[in-house]
Design an enzyme around this catalytic site. Structure first.
Site, PDB file in Angstrom:
ATOM      1  N   PRO A 193       0.811  -1.218   0.000  1.00 11.43           N
ATOM      2  CG  PRO A 193       0.103  -0.946   2.210  1.00 11.43           C
ATOM      3  CD  PRO A 193       0.801  -1.915   1.298  1.00 11.43           C
ATOM      4  NE  ARG A 213       6.954  10.668   6.099  1.00 14.28           N
ATOM      5  CZ  ARG A 213       5.804  10.151   5.709  1.00 14.28           C
ATOM      6  NH1 ARG A 213       5.107  10.733   4.753  1.00 14.28           N
ATOM      7  NH2 ARG A 213       5.343   9.062   6.289  1.00 14.28           N
ATOM      8  CG  HIS A 244       5.288   3.488   7.164  1.00  9.96           C
ATOM      9  ND1 HIS A 244       4.111   2.951   7.590  1.00  9.96           N
ATOM     10  CD2 HIS A 244       4.953   4.452   6.271  1.00  9.96           C
ATOM     11  CE1 HIS A 244       3.101   3.568   7.007  1.00  9.96           C
ATOM     12  NE2 HIS A 244       3.579   4.493   6.180  1.00  9.96           N
ATOM     13  N   GLY A 284       6.980  -1.246  -2.417  1.00 11.60           N
ATOM     14  CA  GLY A 284       6.171  -0.042  -2.550  1.00 11.60           C
ATOM     15  C   GLY A 284       6.729   0.934  -3.554  1.00 11.60           C
TER      16      GLY A 284
END
Length: 377
Positions: A77, A165, A276, A330
């Protein structure tokens, strides 16, 4: 442009996308060390081939949750894919269906989950879920995925808050994009991307909007994702999930043996060892480093997946040798998509499958199910 690898598509995507869009796709949290370590961890693993083995035919297909897939490769995802190409989620789903691979649609998709389902007829689809403070929103998303025929629920458990980030701060990346001379200059340097955005419109978090019963509004619904995660979610508060979803449930974001064991005790059907993609927390270890210990501990009681840094077919071989049921990727298919739309996404998936086939032949293993630690040095 002829691309021989995922790295080639990465450079093509860098050329085609504005800096803020490419950095959002490509970079990680903080200084990016978690992301870099994910990739380097696979490179550190060395294969140990066996010779004089009959590899006239190699078998790459596997069973996952009652379905047969062509390889232990899952397109994981990813959110805001419409930032890279129109109809991005539907394109990725269709390309996965063509290659016989699982596709996981994100809560933060920019295509309606019902439309993605229609685009691939009866091919199995998985749905990724974030749990929001607004429980009715979460239950609505689950019900819609269930009614649309999604077969596996992937619950992301490593995002109580969004990670820091630095690249988004440097690029002044906010949703929706706010006019500035810097942004204007960046877009002017990428006219093809700009024309696509003008033609198809700004990507929207359409599934959040529909479940809230609202018109798409990127600013408002990005706020729902970034500020309204259920920070109180614990192991003891997940019983409602089993009542809402009767199919397989996979927990994504496991980073320790203790949590893997807890997921097993709670009866979940699978876990994804994941940080992640290095996008949440700087300074965490690569998921592949913990795979062997977790897989040995869990045994066959549930599926153990791993993501982070998967860039080659050889990486799939390495993960399977350490006990993974399959790997998730991803960024790699997104590089292809951002570079050249459906053709780019298709080519990246084919690169993975071709490299996987070649790697099995050259390592001397005719079947994915025969891979074990003895094939790694």
């Amino acid at each position: 442009m002829q691309c021989a690898s995922v790295s080639d598509y990465r450079e093509w995507a860098r050329w085609r996308l504005p800096k803020l869009a490419f950095d959002y796709l490509d970079k990680g949290a903080g200084d990016g060390d978690s992301l870099e370590n994910n990739v380097h961890a696979f490179r550190r693993l060395q294969l140990r081939p066996r010779v004089l083995v009959d590899v006239t035919k190699v078998v790459t297909d596997i069973d996952l949750f009652g379905h047969r897939y062509s390889a232990p490769l899952i397109v994981g995802p990813t959110g805001l894919n419409g930032l890279y190409w129109p109809d991005a989620d539907s394109i990725l789903a269709k390309e996965c269906a063509m290659q016989g691979l699982p596709f996981v649609l994100s809560t933060a998709a920019t295509d309606l989950l019902e439309d993605v389902r229609k685009s691939v007829s009866d091919h199995p689809l998985w749905f990724q879920l974030y749990v929001h403070e607004n429980r009715e929103l979460t239950l609505s998303l689950i019900a819609r995925a269930k009614n649309a025929g999604y077969s596996v629920l992937v619950l992301t458990v490593d995002v109580p808050v969004h990670g820091k980030r630095d690249h988004d701060i440097h690029n002044e990346f906010r949703l929706p994009l706010r006019p500035s001379w810097r942004l204007f200059d960046d877009i002017l340097r990428h006219p093809r991307w700009a024309i696509q955005m003008l033609t198809h419109g700004t990507p929207q978090l359409v599934n959040i909007a529909r479940s809230l019963g609202q018109q798409p509004n990127l600013l408002a619904h990005a706020g729902v994702l970034s500020r309204a995660m259920d920070k109180s979610l614990t192991w003891n508060s997940l019983d409602w999930l089993r009542d809402a979803w009767t199919g397989p449930i996979v927990l994504k974001g496991i980073q320790s043996e203790d949590d893997a064991r807890r997921a097993q005790q709670c009866g979940f059907d699978g876990i994804v060892l994941s940080n992640h993609g290095g996008r949440q927390l700087s300074g965490v270890s690569p998921p592949i480093d913990g795979l062997e210990a977790v897989a040995a501990q869990i045994g066959d009681s549930m599926k153990v997946f791993v993501d982070g840094g998967v860039r080659r077919g050889e990486d799939i071989v390495k993960a399977r040798a350490l006990g993974a049921s399959a790997v998730l990727t991803g960024r790699a298919p997104l590089y292809g998509l951002a570079a050249n739309g459906k053709e780019g996404a298709r080519d990246v998936l084919k690169l993975f499958l071709d490299e996987l086939h070649i790697a099995l032949q050259l390592v001397g293993c005719p079947s994915m199910n025969m891979l074990g630690r003895e094939y790694l040095r």
